[in-house]
Write an enzyme that holds these catalytic residues in place. Structure first.
Site, PDB file in Angstrom:
ATOM      1  N   GLU A 148      30.901 -15.100  -0.254  1.00 53.04           N
ATOM      2  CA  GLU A 148      29.769 -14.671  -1.081  1.00 53.04           C
ATOM      3  C   GLU A 148      28.726 -15.750  -1.257  1.00 53.04           C
ATOM      4  O   GLU A 148      29.037 -16.924  -1.246  1.00 53.04           O
ATOM      5  CB  GLU A 148      30.267 -14.348  -2.492  1.00 53.04           C
ATOM      6  CG  GLU A 148      31.272 -13.291  -2.557  1.00 53.04           C
ATOM      7  CD  GLU A 148      31.841 -13.188  -3.963  1.00 53.04           C
ATOM      8  OE1 GLU A 148      31.188 -13.618  -4.923  1.00 53.04           O
ATOM      9  OE2 GLU A 148      32.944 -12.657  -4.073  1.00 53.04           O
ATOM     10  N   CYS A 164      31.815 -15.872  -9.532  1.00 56.00           N
ATOM     11  CA  CYS A 164      32.389 -16.329  -8.282  1.00 56.00           C
ATOM     12  C   CYS A 164      33.599 -15.500  -7.856  1.00 56.00           C
ATOM     13  O   CYS A 164      34.538 -15.332  -8.613  1.00 56.00           O
ATOM     14  CB  CYS A 164      32.747 -17.785  -8.516  1.00 56.00           C
ATOM     15  SG  CYS A 164      33.844 -18.491  -7.387  1.00 56.00           S
TER      16      CYS A 164
HETATM   17  S1  SF4 Z   1      36.081 -21.720 -10.306  1.00 57.71           S
HETATM   18 FE1  SF4 Z   1      38.055 -22.640  -9.733  1.00 57.71          FE
HETATM   19  S2  SF4 Z   1      39.183 -21.007  -8.618  1.00 57.71           S
HETATM   20 FE2  SF4 Z   1      37.005 -20.428  -8.719  1.00 57.71          FE
HETATM   21  S3  SF4 Z   1      36.139 -21.166  -6.818  1.00 57.71           S
HETATM   22 FE3  SF4 Z   1      35.738 -22.747  -8.360  1.00 57.71          FE
HETATM   23  S4  SF4 Z   1      37.480 -24.153  -8.184  1.00 57.71           S
HETATM   24 FE4  SF4 Z   1      38.050 -22.264  -7.129  1.00 57.71          FE
END
Ligand code: SF4
Length: 344
Positions: free
Chosen positions: A89, A335
């Site tokens: 993404e 995310c």
């Molecule tokens: S927030 Fe944590 S689990 Fe999500 S992509 Fe970033 S490092 Fe990885």
């Protein structure tokens, strides 16, 4: 699978052109076509014999846009497809001064943060430098940008993946994307977001990078942070503070602490005091973010009133702090959310 030309820096492209018996000036032509995301058959100033030979052995691009979703707030979420069919993404956030693109650095992630969808199915694989670059090239193309008229002003390495867990490829990507012969971005306009891999923060500074270092802190209370970011157990807060200070001293760049406000988890006055301590002793700015809830996770954002109080506690403790807008809430902006919708 064929080798990917976006993985090649300008020197390697020069070598390739030389090996194919072409004059040196062809290298810059080829390199610029690649960085513009143009297919071999449309590289109009290159001899057909060369593009045919290239296409037998190489892919010009490793990333295509599979889907895109426009949010009410005008941000655009891209679902990028890689050559092996994997999906990653990116999100384009429009600002009055310049567009900011958030890119992924891994397929999935092994950090398993409690508030994030990317870590749910673990790490699939690392992206190569040319695949990360491909996200920028594809998005720039998609919105009508070019090399001379680049439409992406800022980059944030904050999509799926922990960038410092894929250090070598990310470091190489930074060299590629800042190449004056290519997209010619400046590291000063690039932010790298990490959950705080201490040894890699030192390496980033020692390798001469000068990106904005954004540390996803989310709690300055060790136990709470370990719960929110399981990978942080190996990187205690005291060590993170030392590494962040070192990064500032080496680069002169103010460090950012990202802090997602989560109801009853990290939003009290005590939490603000602990955070203020982490921000003392060198220039730090705190970005507060309202949690963008993920359906698979059991966490809620705090109220706006609580967030404002938290911000005021910090300001009163002389911490530089702002509240950041959460983009794309209606289009799975957090995310890893969008990818998860399409990998079942
Ligand atoms: S927030 Fe944590 S689990 Fe999500 S992509 Fe970033 S490092 Fe990885």
């Amino acid at each position: 699978m064929k080798a990917l030309l976006t993985d090649f820096d300008f020197n390697k492209i020069k070598g390739l052109v030389h090996d194919f018996g072409e004059p040196e000036f062809r290298a810059l032509q080829l390199y610029q076509w690649i960085n513009r995301g143009v297919s071999f058959e449309n590289m109009s100033n290159l001899p057909k014999t060369l593009t045919e030979k290239l296409s037998e052995n190489f892919d010009a691009s490793g990333v295509s846009i599979n889907k895109n979703f426009v949010s009410k707030d005008k941000s655009v979420k891209y679902l990028f497809e890689l050559r092996d069919g994997n999906l990653i993404e990116g999100i384009l956030m429009p600002h009055s001064y310049a567009n900011t693109l958030c890119v992924s650095t891994q397929v999935g992630c092994r950090m398993n943060c409690a508030f994030c969808a990317s870590g749910i199915s673990g790490l699939e694989r690392n992206l190569t430098c040319g695949e990360i670059l491909g996200e920028v090239i594809s998005a720039n193309n998609f919105i009508g940008g070019d090399l001379k008229n680049r439409k992406i002003g800022n980059l944030v390495l904050m999509g799926s993946g922990e960038p410092l867990d894929n250090y070598d490829e990310v470091s190489e990507f930074l060299k590629l994307v800042t190449d004056p012969n290519g997209l010619n971005m400046s590291e000063r306009n690039i932010s790298l977001s990490t959950c705080g891999l201490v040894d890699k923060i030192y390496r980033l500074a020692d390798d001469g990078h000068s990106v904005t270092l954004s540390i996803s802190l989310h709690s300055a209370v060790e136990d709470v942070r370990n719960e929110l970011i399981p990978a942080s157990k190996a990187n205690p807060l005291s060590e993170i503070k030392k590494a962040a200070k070192y990064y500032f001293e080496k680069t002169g760049r103010r460090v950012i602490y990202e802090y997602i406000l989560i109801k009853d988890k990290n939003d009290s006055r005590y939490d603000a005091e602990k955070l203020a301590y982490m921000a003392k002793g060198f220039p730090v700015h705190v970005n507060l973010i309202m949690l963008n809830p993920v359906k698979e996770k059991n966490l809620l954002p705090c109220s706006l009133r609580t967030a404002q109080k938290f911000q005021k506690y910090l300001s009163d403790l002389n911490v530089s702090v702002t509240m950041r807008h959460s983009f794309g809430v209606d289009i799975s902006g957090a995310c890893g959310q969008l990818r998860r919708k399409y990998i079942h």
